[in-house]
Design an enzyme around this catalytic site. Structure first.
Site, short mmCIF file in Angstrom:
data_model
loop_
_atom_site.label_atom_id
_atom_site.label_comp_id
_atom_site.label_asym_id
_atom_site.label_seq_id
_atom_site.Cartn_x
_atom_site.Cartn_y
_atom_site.Cartn_z
N SER A 132 53.28 50.61 66.92
CA SER A 132 53.85 50.43 65.59
C SER A 132 52.82 49.88 64.61
CB SER A 132 55.03 49.47 65.65
OG SER A 132 55.44 49.20 64.33
N LYS A 204 60.69 50.20 70.96
CA LYS A 204 60.06 50.73 69.75
C LYS A 204 61.12 51.39 68.86
CE LYS A 204 56.96 52.24 66.80
NZ LYS A 204 57.36 53.45 66.20
N HIS A 207 62.97 48.70 67.13
CA HIS A 207 62.09 48.23 66.04
C HIS A 207 62.26 49.13 64.82
CE1 HIS A 207 58.41 48.90 63.74
NE2 HIS A 207 58.12 47.63 63.92
N ASN A 208 62.24 50.42 65.03
CA ASN A 208 62.36 51.35 63.90
C ASN A 208 63.74 51.29 63.25
OD1 ASN A 208 59.85 52.08 64.88
ND2 ASN A 208 60.14 54.23 64.43
N GLU A 211 63.72 48.40 61.16
CA GLU A 211 62.89 48.71 59.99
C GLU A 211 63.71 49.48 58.94
OE1 GLU A 211 59.15 50.65 61.11
OE2 GLU A 211 59.43 52.03 59.44
#
Ligand code: 2AM
Length: 500
Positions: A132, A204, A207-208, A211
């Site tokens: 990332s 991940k 995380h996105n 985001e």
């Protein structure tokens, strides 16, 4: 002097691949590179003649594989999906038992699980690593989320630790090198072994999703300031700049301040005002939301941020609808300073809810897939390198430090206290958005999540009664132990009457 064999190799020389390769070479590792289109490899090697580790361009997959020290390590950075499978198949045909394939793309975690299993049968080791931080992160220090074969990761760890972003051990603040490309001295690497098989890519993805939520929340804060107070882009840029020095301090707030201060070179207007209001997406936010629905975990803030992009995409339809569908005609008459603070607080509280949802998803997934995730460590590696890096994440690390088994971030004393202090403002902003007809889907759905989560009693009693009525789905009783199910005979006359 070039070594005979490279420490590692990388396949796929689009921007992310090139930058990650340069980052690896900056740290003294010799790296072989290969790309399907050879011209790209040649140009890349020619443009970067002197790196500390050295770049070795290879023209065929056979040459690439022969150039790697054993056990061979090859990072793949090609498009997720079919291209990744094609490259893995090519490598698997040439690799020997014990060699390691690392997928650094944005793979769907279930694909990573499938690939790891298939490669294990060929005695090949597979690591699915989230990377990332976009192009900048790949070049100068990303957050890395590796999952898969643990022993294989031990072989990769020195390289992953070297190239990752670094944060200060005590404060968790990101550390910078003396200059771009100059290694950071000391600090904790933003890389940690996440867990078996697809765990790295799963984390991940979360995380996105987070985001997506962060970005949408910032947009709602901007829209409310614009709609209620009529502030200009540069005025709002200054406000975001100030926010970046307080509890909201983060990469996304910082770049928002910069964007709002930017002039469009062509028209000299505020840049943000000439950007068309339609947002794209690549799918990781959608995956997060679909997974939330699949696992039956409430993640409304993240899902709303995906739906907001969907609504933004139908620009022409919205323009047509705007001429037909009327909203309220009210003018905000309150004080600017107080409202700006209230919007700040609404953003902070919504952010807490969004992260709480992301961690709930990981908590449920780890049970489903038998992973052992370290949530404090995950928050810590997100402190540097990645798009959601923020001072706030240190609070999350501290919360899991206080209680590793924390059921929900909302229950941590720090977050609880913060919401107690800020919730009046949060409620005011959500109410104002409704009264003025300014959509604030993540602010309002976060508030509904907070109020739902803290409710000992929800109206699902009525819902279950409805289910029992039309489908005999049974119900549990408030005056009996859980797990005992009842059904009552509903009056016939209310059932659908079918004439024969
Ligand atoms: P290319 O330069 O030859 O197109 C991002 O698109 C990267 O993935 C590029 O390096 C691209 O190579 C590579 N890529 C896409 N599809 C691929 C495939 N089927 N096999 C190998 N590489 C592929």
């Amino acid at each position: 002097m070039a070594k005979e064999l490279s420490d590692i190799g990388l396949i796929g020389l689009a921007v992310m691949g090139q930058n990650l390769a340069l980052n690896i070479a900056d740290h003294g590792f010799q790296i072989s590179v290969y790309n399907r289109t050879t011209e790209k490899t040649d140009a890349f090697v020619a443009e970067n003649p002197s790196t500390p580790g050295g770049l070795v361009g290879t023209k065929t997959l056979e040459e690439f594989v022969a150039s790697l020290a054993k056990p061979r390590k090859a990072v793949i950075l090609v498009q997720a999906g079919r291209a990744t499978d094609a490259v893995i198949d090519g490598l698997a045909a040439l690799f020997e038992p014990g060699d390691i394939i690392i997928d650094g793309g944005n793979a769907l975690w279930t694909d990573t699980i499938r690939r790891e299993k298939a490669l294990k049968e060929k005695n090949l080791r597979f690591i699915g690593s989230g990377v990332s931080g976009g192009e900048e992160g790949a070049r100068f220090g990303p957050a890395l989320m590796p999952g898969g074969d643990k022993a294989a990761f031990k072989e990769l760890e020195p390289i992953w630790n070297a190239i990752a972003a670094k944060v200060d051990k005590k404060t968790g603040k990101p550390l910078m090198g003396a200059a771009p490309g100059k290694p950071v001295k000391g600090g904790v690497p933003c890389s940690t072994y996440i867990g078996e098989n697809g765990a790295g890519h799963y984390v991940k993805m979360i995380h996105n999703g987070i985001e997506y939520g962060d970005m949408q929340m910032i947009c709602e804060a901007y829209d409310l300031m614009k709609g209620l107070l009529g502030l200009s882009a540069s005025e709002m840029g200054e406000i975001f700049g100030k926010w970046n020095k307080g509890s909201l301090d983060s990469f996304l707030i910082e770049i928002t301040a910069d964007i709002l201060g930017q002039k469009d070179p062509a028209s000299k207007k505020a840049f943000v005002d000439v950007v068309l209001d339609t947002a794209g997406q690549k799918g990781t936010g959608k995956w997060t939301s679909v997974n939330a629905l699949d696992m039956g975990v409430a993640a409304p803030t993240i899902a709303e941020s995906v739906f907001s992009r969907c609504l933004s995409a139908i620009k022409e339809e919205r323009v047509a609808a705007s001429k037909i569908l009327k909203g309220p005609k009210v003018k905000f008459k309150g004080k600017k300073k107080a409202l700006v603070q209230a919007i700040h607080d609404a953003l902070y509280c919504s952010k807490i809810c969004s992260y709480a949802q992301g961690f709930q998803l990981m908590r449920t997934a780890q049970k489903e897939y038998n992973w052992k995730l370290n949530f404090g460590k995950i928050a810590q590696i997100w402190r540097g390198g990645c798009i959601i890096r923020a001072g706030f994440l240190q609070r999350i690390t501290e919360a899991f430090g206080r209680d590793q088994k924390l059921a929900n971030l909302l229950l941590d004393p720090y977050f609880n206290k913060t919401i107690q202090a800020a919730q009046d403002n949060w409620r005011k902003v959500v109410a104002l958005s409704a009264i003025h007809g300014i959509p604030a889907p993540t602010f309002s759905s976060s508030l509904a999540y907070y109020d739902g989560y803290r409710s000992a009693r929800l109206p699902a009693n009525l819902l279950q009664a409805q289910r029992d009525f039309f489908g005999a789905h049974t119900y549990e009783r408030t005056d009996q132990p859980r797990g005992k199910f009842y059904h009552i005979d509903w009056p016939e006359k209310k059932r659908p009457q079918i004439e024969v």
